[in-house]
Design an enzyme around this catalytic site. Sequence first.
Site, PDB file in Angstrom:
ATOM      1  N   TYR A   1      48.990  46.223  38.610  1.00 38.73           N
ATOM      2  CA  TYR A   1      48.204  45.537  39.635  1.00 38.73           C
ATOM      3  C   TYR A   1      47.411  44.411  38.958  1.00 38.73           C
ATOM      4  O   TYR A   1      46.209  44.253  39.169  1.00 38.73           O
ATOM      5  CB  TYR A   1      47.243  46.481  40.352  1.00 38.73           C
ATOM      6  CG  TYR A   1      47.862  47.770  40.843  1.00 38.73           C
ATOM      7  CD1 TYR A   1      48.438  47.859  42.111  1.00 38.73           C
ATOM      8  CD2 TYR A   1      47.864  48.913  40.042  1.00 38.73           C
ATOM      9  CE1 TYR A   1      48.990  49.052  42.562  1.00 38.73           C
ATOM     10  CE2 TYR A   1      48.418  50.108  40.482  1.00 38.73           C
ATOM     11  CZ  TYR A   1      48.980  50.176  41.741  1.00 38.73           C
ATOM     12  OH  TYR A   1      49.531  51.353  42.170  1.00 38.73           O
TER      13      TYR A   1
ATOM     14  N   GLN B   1      37.744  38.300  40.932  1.00 41.30           N
ATOM     15  CA  GLN B   1      36.504  39.041  41.128  1.00 41.30           C
ATOM     16  C   GLN B   1      35.411  38.123  41.688  1.00 41.30           C
ATOM     17  O   GLN B   1      35.232  37.001  41.218  1.00 41.30           O
ATOM     18  CB  GLN B   1      36.028  39.666  39.820  1.00 41.30           C
ATOM     19  CG  GLN B   1      36.920  40.779  39.292  1.00 41.30           C
ATOM     20  CD  GLN B   1      36.774  42.080  40.056  1.00 41.30           C
ATOM     21  OE1 GLN B   1      36.036  42.177  41.028  1.00 41.30           O
ATOM     22  NE2 GLN B   1      37.492  43.100  39.606  1.00 41.30           N
TER      23      GLN B   1
ATOM     24  N   CYS C   1      37.781  50.372  43.040  1.00 34.85           N
ATOM     25  CA  CYS C   1      36.748  49.885  43.958  1.00 34.85           C
ATOM     26  C   CYS C   1      36.510  50.876  45.097  1.00 34.85           C
ATOM     27  O   CYS C   1      35.826  50.538  46.069  1.00 34.85           O
ATOM     28  CB  CYS C   1      37.119  48.507  44.513  1.00 34.85           C
ATOM     29  SG  CYS C   1      38.689  48.475  45.413  1.00 34.85           S
TER      30      CYS C   1
END
Length: 468
Positions: free
Chosen positions: A323, A294, A418
Amino acid sequence: MTNCANPSFSLKKNDRIELAVTGTDRNGNGVAHAPNGQAVFIRNTCAGDVVNAKIIKVLKHYAVAIPEEILQPSADRSVGGCAVSGKCGGCVFGHMTYEAECRYKAQSIDDAFARIGGLSLKLNAFHPSPKLEQYRNKAIYPVSDADGKPVSGFYAAMSHRIVQHEVCEIAHPLFPKIRDAVLLFAEKESISAYDESARTGILRGIYMRSAASEEIVLTLILADTHFGSAKKEMAFVSYITEKFPNISSVLINTNTKNSNAVLGEKWRTLSGDGYLHDELCGKKFRVSPASFWQVNHDGAELLYGIAARFAALKPGEKLLDLYCGTGSVGISIARPDTLLYGVEIVADAVKDASFNAKANGIEAKFLCLDAAHALDDERLKEIRPQVITVDPPRKGCGIEAVRKIASLGAERIVYISCDPATLARDLAGFEACGYKAVTAEGVDMFPRTGHVETVVLLSKGEVDSKKI
């Protein structure tokens, strides 16, 4: 100025027209409508602006324009800001106040839920980023040649034209200084910049990552395997680490492809161990250079805190992290007695995840598989997790994967996304499989850009969202 009083009027390229901006799109463009009803997207404007605009493109259903004069500025228009805002392709909301940006992002998530997913779900909360400036812990600066001199910056929107600037306001403050030092060394040592058209030159890009501890990993992206001779490479390492002592590793990434791919597959470490070492939510992580991490550290802690609250792990429960990357989600939210399983397609990230789980005293097993195909693996079917977390790339899980995830029968699914559009599509798929989207919260992980994160809790049973 063109008179458009007639509703039948057809916009043409180079027309000039006064327009009132009534909305904003995800790319930071203002949205207006000509008197004939045709939508016009106007760069670097926002809802409430009244502008004189020049039409630069006309298509069947919409037109594109640039503002030539702001006749009446919106209350949401910001003053000052980045010197290259509107030119660089990164901060598409640089011309808006941050409050307006957050309102837009929250509304865009709710709109996707309703329009794409057909859901009654609305955000329970939207969380601004803890930091608006210098939050970004990753940067890749493309390099090109300008009159025999290497130059760097960021690409302009929808192009490979480099916009040079001294400082990026959202990036780590040392990144541009390190970039400039690399360019100076390259110029002095006659190390040529890469030319995309001619496919000549060596230095393609400069890639940096930073940790909360201020540790920085520097990678030179080359169109060759070496940055000059071995002696020159060692001279560069000495030069850059003496100038910036917090550079813990220096690497070479070789990318010889004639494509838009930024990174190649071959890595070589010149100094250090080649990893970024960071801390998140009180856990320690080792991150290999190609693995996902991130870009907003404080925002990630906020994001994963919401995920942990939604997961509500009980003693001894099994958690399946799909994931999973380097294991950041699962490891961050796991209890000491959680049985953690993870699936990730990138082999180096799987190695990182296994290392990170062990370093944090968490019992875990990770599989190197594509999440969609892993769901057919008998080892996964035998786990029978109580909680599943999914944090897919922008394309989302896809309906086939959604059905397979649902078939595992977990009590709770925490979906981190996202992209509101693919999230809404996948949520509709989960609801068709018997899961209800109980609650959702948005997090602005990427201030001033067009991206936003959402966390959604799905459950097969009755859950009181007020108690979450």
